[in-house]
Design an enzyme around this catalytic site. Sequence first.
Site, PDB file in Angstrom:
ATOM      1  N   ASN A 125      -6.188   1.546   2.717  1.00 15.97           N
ATOM      2  CA  ASN A 125      -4.962   2.149   1.776  1.00 15.97           C
ATOM      3  C   ASN A 125      -5.462   2.852   0.612  1.00 15.97           C
ATOM      4  OD1 ASN A 125      -2.389   2.584   1.150  1.00 15.97           O
ATOM      5  ND2 ASN A 125      -2.144   0.473   0.049  1.00 15.97           N
ATOM      6  N   ASP A 156     -14.126   3.825  -3.170  1.00 16.85           N
ATOM      7  CA  ASP A 156     -13.103   2.770  -2.801  1.00 16.85           C
ATOM      8  C   ASP A 156     -13.894   1.519  -1.707  1.00 16.85           C
ATOM      9  OD1 ASP A 156     -11.125   1.084  -2.758  1.00 16.85           O
ATOM     10  OD2 ASP A 156      -9.868   2.616  -1.711  1.00 16.85           O
ATOM     11  N   HIS A 165     -15.055   3.629  -8.686  1.00 15.36           N
ATOM     12  CA  HIS A 165     -13.979   2.778  -7.786  1.00 15.36           C
ATOM     13  C   HIS A 165     -14.709   1.974  -6.835  1.00 15.36           C
ATOM     14  CE1 HIS A 165      -9.731   2.519  -6.404  1.00 15.36           C
ATOM     15  NE2 HIS A 165     -10.260   1.533  -5.807  1.00 15.36           N
ATOM     16  N   ASN A 169      -8.609  -6.169  -9.013  1.00 16.40           N
ATOM     17  CA  ASN A 169      -7.939  -7.102  -8.291  1.00 16.40           C
ATOM     18  C   ASN A 169      -8.676  -8.248  -7.352  1.00 16.40           C
ATOM     19  OD1 ASN A 169      -9.337  -5.046  -6.517  1.00 16.40           O
ATOM     20  ND2 ASN A 169      -7.727  -5.175  -4.974  1.00 16.40           N
ATOM     21  N   HIS A 203     -14.987  -2.199  -5.179  1.00 10.39           N
ATOM     22  CA  HIS A 203     -14.597  -3.657  -5.137  1.00 10.39           C
ATOM     23  C   HIS A 203     -15.551  -4.738  -5.099  1.00 10.39           C
ATOM     24  CE1 HIS A 203     -10.298  -2.521  -5.173  1.00 10.39           C
ATOM     25  NE2 HIS A 203     -10.691  -1.373  -4.181  1.00 10.39           N
ATOM     26  N   ASP A 237      -4.901  -1.443  -9.389  1.00  8.60           N
ATOM     27  CA  ASP A 237      -5.517  -0.965  -8.119  1.00  8.60           C
ATOM     28  C   ASP A 237      -5.217  -1.943  -6.953  1.00  8.60           C
ATOM     29  OD1 ASP A 237      -6.598   0.682  -6.278  1.00  8.60           O
ATOM     30  OD2 ASP A 237      -8.460  -0.423  -6.332  1.00  8.60           O
TER      31      ASP A 237
END
Lengths: 310, 468
Positions: B294, B321, B76, B110, B78, B168
């Site tokens: 979050n 994350d 996970h 995303n 980004h 996500d």
Amino acid sequence: MSAHMPRHLISIDDLDRAGIERILDRAESFAEVSGREIKKVPALRGRTIVNLFYEASTRTSSSFELAAKRLSADVVSIRSAGSSVDKGESLKDTVQTLSAYDPAAIVIRSPNAGAAQLVAGWTAAAVINAGDGKHEHPTQALLDVFTLRRRLGTLDGTRIWIVGDVLHSRVARSNILAFTRMGARVTVCGPPTLIPRGIETLGCEATPSIERLHEAEVVYVLRMQHERMSESFVPSLREYSARYQVSPGRLRPGQLLMHPGPVNRGVELSADAIDSPQALIGEQVKAGVAVRMAVLYELLVGSPMLEAVA
Amino acid sequence: MSAERLFHRQRPGAELLIRGAYVLDPRTDLDGPHDILIRGGRIAELGGPGSLPGPPDGETLDAAGKHAFPAFVDPHAHLRTPGQEYKEDLDTGTAAAAAGGFCALIAMPNTQPVVDEAAILGSLVDRARREARVPVGFLASITHGLRGKELTEMAALRDAGALGFTDDGLPVVSAGMLRKALQYQRLCGGVVSLHEEDPALSGDGVMHEGAVSARVGLAGIPSVSESTMVARDAALAAYEDARVHFQHLSCAESVRALADAKAGGARVSGEVCPHHLTLTDDAVRTLDSRFKMNPPLRTEVDRRALVEALKSGVLDCIATDHAPHARHEKEVPFELAAMGTTGLETAFAALLTELVIPGELDLATVVERMSAGGALYGLTTPRIAVNEIANLCLVDLDARFQVGEEGYASRSANCCFHGRALCGRVLLTVAAGAIAFRRPMLVQLPTSGFARGATLPSGAGLGRGANA
């Protein structure tokens, strides 16, 4: 008068009891100044104070401005409407621009929690929080304590009820902290949807029922904002008023009534309660100038006061 | 590797002898000092310390006192590409991964535009083949534009290389929509991964709802916002016999819901982030936007439940994350700040410092769970064993460093561990057989004297840093 003064006033947590008392004692002497024909002392002559207001305000902004002027400071007041803030300038850029004027203090009101603390990291000026979101409004709490101390002598053991929309209230947070620090016992009361989960950890009790309001020596009513209805925090204004409006019928003789303003007449307070002799609302406003003078003075000058006031 | 739906810039296989490292790989039962000889990118030989000769056309690293682990896999992250390369791109994001000891990671969709069409994914795969320093896998979105209204062409996206699907950043609010995605999974395969949150309960919340939110006057996100959705979607997974993965679980109630679902035989898994394992909402008292993420940091009770669930295996793996943001997106009041913290470069050190050294979690569990995230998506798990492609990292557990604004391989510096002194620096990462990272110089604080060699004392003097 040996209390430690912080560099900034962001939160009531910046002050211990002695620090609060020192500001209140100073405010007493400035209240005396406000009674004179020429309401001015030279304490901050030649120094600049910036008032930076990102939110509508009448009494807080006017009393800060008056307080600074009565201390002979040069005052620059900036409101978000019509300023470069309106043109999308970031808070940081605005503060750094204003800091180029080398102000002694920046007074900031912001719709966002933590704004005053951020500003303190970006400027050499002393920063005074004039309300940051739902977080704190420390000078309101100080003027409320000042008003009560004048009336009662001490807050030790005083039972104070704070009634209304606690969830959205920075005044409630600062006042719970300040009142309890001064020895009062605080209960918050309001619709369960407007009492934040965990509020008891601030050192108060919480209840949805107004039945025991008579136990209080002081009833502190919060402003009920109309938009809370549309957000379904309460089903209707009528139901809110029926359950929580403070009226002479709910007050017992001798109870003191306070409100930070501006009042919604007929919502959280009945018109006759506002105008009753129990209400200290006018005294609160009056105390605002003296207390804010004291805050500015203590943060910017600090020690010997006699020559300043003389 | 492309059979594995992982993509990166191919580089020549390493010729390397790692001499005398303390090798810990719970899956291959390695737990002691060894030489590791890597030839042509594969682990050619394992031997006693000092027993193996260096490769003739390669180099020998003296790794005495250092630890070698199977490299980590982050399910996970980004990488902000396409569209937000000012925060991160495939090069900087995979450089950050390599610097953190990761040999592979899975990027979230995303982005701008959202990875919701095969053509977008195809161009991303091409870029990864040119730019990625470690193998990257991609998830595509479940719904078009993350809007929750129409399914993406999941089968075409699978053909284009998607490991699975997620919206996500946002939950799939409609149970009916999610159910269709789970049904469609029977055709196209791929894990469906879920960010769980009920927007009606989260409202405009920006932190955990509790004593701290009451104090600082920030709107709260209650734990039940997450856990009710975990329970709902675990029930859907069981009903459709679908493969569902729960992302970044943050609270005790969610752990219970996941445990119940697993006990009932649902094909579900869960991940947890280093920040949720080591920090609590108490940190938000500072109103420092580095602590805004979050799901939010929750309470000490939640943190302990997450650690226990990681130990017991209810939570399957650790995920960073990693959520990079530009400075101007974080240097604003808390309510206005972007959600997320970087994590790739601090994940292992944070867990070592805050959990292993104080004795809450053992080192082998951390190593195992940090390399377990890929297998959940059907990827090969890194193992230190002869004939395996080399995917390993070399770590100095003694090295202390200050987490600051500088020195990241990531383009962004919004790290929630900012200001802390952490133990455990990655010195070398071998990913897919090639050297992906090598620390150019090691600026060290005085060593902690901890873990020189085999045993790990339960309390080595470095107490939990205050969660503040």
